[in-house]
Each structure stands twice: as C-alpha cells, then as structure tokens.
Design a protein around this motif. Sequence first.
Motif, PDB file in Angstrom:
ATOM      1  N   THR A 283       4.194  -5.771  -0.852  1.00 34.62           N
ATOM      2  CA  THR A 283       4.697  -4.466  -1.404  1.00 34.62           C
ATOM      3  C   THR A 283       4.924  -3.608   0.008  1.00 34.62           C
ATOM      4  O   THR A 283       5.985  -3.015   0.033  1.00 34.62           O
ATOM      5  CB  THR A 283       3.494  -3.917  -2.081  1.00 34.62           C
ATOM      6  N   ILE A 284       3.925  -3.572   0.817  1.00 33.28           N
ATOM      7  CA  ILE A 284       4.159  -2.765   1.870  1.00 33.28           C
ATOM      8  C   ILE A 284       5.558  -3.294   3.016  1.00 33.28           C
ATOM      9  O   ILE A 284       6.199  -2.449   3.476  1.00 33.28           O
ATOM     10  CB  ILE A 284       2.937  -2.639   2.763  1.00 33.28           C
TER      11      ILE A 284
ATOM     12  N   TYR B 233       5.618  -3.430  -9.754  1.00 35.20           N
ATOM     13  CA  TYR B 233       5.846  -2.273  -8.913  1.00 35.20           C
ATOM     14  C   TYR B 233       6.835  -2.569  -7.890  1.00 35.20           C
ATOM     15  O   TYR B 233       7.327  -1.853  -6.942  1.00 35.20           O
ATOM     16  CB  TYR B 233       4.541  -1.549  -8.504  1.00 35.20           C
ATOM     17  N   THR B 234       6.318  -3.830  -7.117  1.00 32.40           N
ATOM     18  CA  THR B 234       7.093  -4.267  -5.992  1.00 32.40           C
ATOM     19  C   THR B 234       8.666  -4.442  -6.189  1.00 32.40           C
ATOM     20  O   THR B 234       9.430  -4.149  -5.193  1.00 32.40           O
ATOM     21  CB  THR B 234       6.387  -5.473  -5.337  1.00 32.40           C
TER      22      THR B 234
ATOM     23  N   LEU C  36       4.173   3.454  -4.319  1.00 35.18           N
ATOM     24  CA  LEU C  36       3.104   2.643  -3.414  1.00 35.18           C
ATOM     25  C   LEU C  36       1.628   3.070  -3.154  1.00 35.18           C
ATOM     26  O   LEU C  36       0.721   2.542  -3.753  1.00 35.18           O
ATOM     27  CB  LEU C  36       3.526   2.406  -2.129  1.00 35.18           C
ATOM     28  N   PHE C  37       1.793   4.473  -3.075  1.00 34.96           N
ATOM     29  CA  PHE C  37       0.455   5.321  -3.055  1.00 34.96           C
ATOM     30  C   PHE C  37      -0.153   5.668  -4.325  1.00 34.96           C
ATOM     31  O   PHE C  37      -1.266   5.806  -4.188  1.00 34.96           O
ATOM     32  CB  PHE C  37       0.820   6.649  -2.117  1.00 34.96           C
ATOM     33  N   SER C  38       0.540   5.391  -5.333  1.00 34.32           N
ATOM     34  CA  SER C  38      -0.242   5.888  -6.419  1.00 34.32           C
ATOM     35  C   SER C  38      -0.537   4.365  -7.217  1.00 34.32           C
ATOM     36  O   SER C  38      -1.385   4.502  -8.307  1.00 34.32           O
ATOM     37  CB  SER C  38       0.921   6.344  -7.532  1.00 34.32           C
TER      38      SER C  38
ATOM     39  N   GLY D 160      10.019   5.289  -3.282  1.00 33.53           N
ATOM     40  CA  GLY D 160       9.211   3.943  -3.207  1.00 33.53           C
ATOM     41  C   GLY D 160       7.814   4.341  -2.527  1.00 33.53           C
ATOM     42  O   GLY D 160       6.883   3.710  -3.253  1.00 33.53           O
ATOM     43  N   LYS D 161       7.705   5.108  -1.743  1.00 29.62           N
ATOM     44  CA  LYS D 161       6.238   5.453  -0.944  1.00 29.62           C
ATOM     45  C   LYS D 161       5.436   5.942  -1.855  1.00 29.62           C
ATOM     46  O   LYS D 161       4.006   5.762  -2.102  1.00 29.62           O
ATOM     47  CB  LYS D 161       6.273   6.213   0.237  1.00 29.62           C
TER      48      LYS D 161
END
Length: 304
Positions: free
Chosen positions: A157-158, A123-124, A143-145, A139-140
């Motif tokens: 990732t962040i 995912y990254t 990340l949040f999912s 993209g966010k």
Amino acid sequence: MSIKVWFNLRLRLCLSCRDKEGAFKELEQMQNQGIELNDSRTVSLALRLFTPSRPPSLPPSRPSSCSLLRLFLLLRAVSAPLDTVAYTTAIAHATDSTEAYALLALMDQPPPSPPPSPNDVTYTALIHHLVREGDFQAGKDILFSMKAKGIPPSSVTICAILNAYLKQNRAQEALTFFHTVFPSFPPSSPLSSPPPSPPVHDLGVELDLKLQTTYLSLLLALRRPLSEIQAYVQAVESREGGREGWREGGGKIYALWAKACMAAREWKAAVRLIKRGHTQGVDLDNRFYTVLLDGLAQPGPACL
C-alpha cells in the motif's frame, strides 16, 4: 429444463463468446423475471471477461457502456455471489477513481447480510487509482484512515504511493512522505541534510525489503552520491542478508546499485557486484545483467 438453468446457459454462452452487451441483456432479463444467479462459476466467467489480465496503465479516453459498475449492479440485482475478492478485482480494473469509489460503496450495501468487507488489497487498489490521477492527498488520507478501520495497510500500500511519486518525477515529495511513515529510517540517514519533520503516522507497517528497495530507488532518483548509496546498501545487506526473501529481493537491490555505479561511471565497481552478489547469496537475475550490459555498451568503459 427449468427457466433458471436456461437463462444461466444463455448467459454463459454470451460470456464464452465475449459478448458483453449480450451478457448485459441476459442479466437484465433475469432481473426483470426475478431469476437469481447462484452459480459462482458463471460469476467467475463474467469477471474474467470484464477484467483484463492486467489493469490498464491509463484510463480510457471515454467511459465504456460495458462498465464494471453496471455489471456489478446487475449481478447484485440477480443475487449473484460476490465476495471481497470479486469487488477488489473490480476496483483494481475500474475505469477511474470515481468508478472505484462507487464499487467500494456497493460493498457496504446489503444483500448479502453481512456484506463483504474491504481489506488492505481493496484499499490499495483504490489508492492506485487516486495517485495515478494525481490526487495524492486523497490517497494518503485513505492510507492513514485504514488502521482506524481495523485494516492495517501493508508495505504494498505504501509503495503504491511512493512509486506513483517516482513515476511523476516527484522524488523529494516521495521522500517527505516516506519519513512521515518511517521517521527514524534509515538509522544513520545517507542524506546530507535531515528530512523535514511532518506529522508522524504510526501505521504499524514493518519496514520490509520491498520498502527498503523503494527507498533506494528514491536515493537514485535524487541523484545521491555513489558513496552514500553504497553505504545504504551495505546496511541493508547486514540487516537482510540470509533472511527469507533476500536471495530474490536482493537482486533488485543489486540492480539499482549497479545502475548507480554506471551513473557515476564506476564500471569496474559495477562488474565487481557480480562476485559480491554471489557471495551475499543474491540471485542476480536478468534485470541486473541488463543494467550492467546497457552501461558497458556506453562510450567510456573500453578499459574493461
């Protein structure tokens, strides 16, 4: 010699000669004749040919007929062994986010059964494509999912999103995003005004030295006063000094601190960081000394 071994040898010859179109033709013939490719070494050769040593910094101007998606469709058609690492590598080197999404979708489709599962690195890699193309919201959203899917993100990732904001000169947006993930960091913020309070997303990510270093990059990009940057670095020293990774990771912290000193024309303060770094057990690498020497070469610090 069996026909299966014969085709495998021909395919390996094309891959060794870096003949991508020839490799596609061999795979298509194997597909037409129902020949399976069970040799993981041949698959590794194919991945090395179609994925350069580093992902491209910018997508090519026109799509290539020798695409990774085409390769993976053919490899799947001949039952080649493809694991999570293979798909993740392909997604990282995809032409753009559209191809990356298509490769990710292939992972959910058997065979094999069960299919390989994406991980945080997968995912990254996809997020890298999206934010590089400017689609930060997508993209966010990914990340949040991730945590809901049972795949907790990592600091890498962040940082992929934060660094993309910085590269596009959007430091204030990067800071706002940072505080959606870490709303209480730093404990006593060096910012003169409190950050906005957007919805908080608890991702369960440890605020490690990599993230703390990226936060320092945000402060520099926002041109915060040297006194605030110094206070922040001293707080990082007290938290991380002596911990695993501090000797190497602290070098980047000190390089950024030296850069801030140079920007404030505090050349003597920058030079004093050499002694401080050694006292704190930090490995001051070439990056630090490059910043230092570049700054001292500028007009002004002749008094040194």
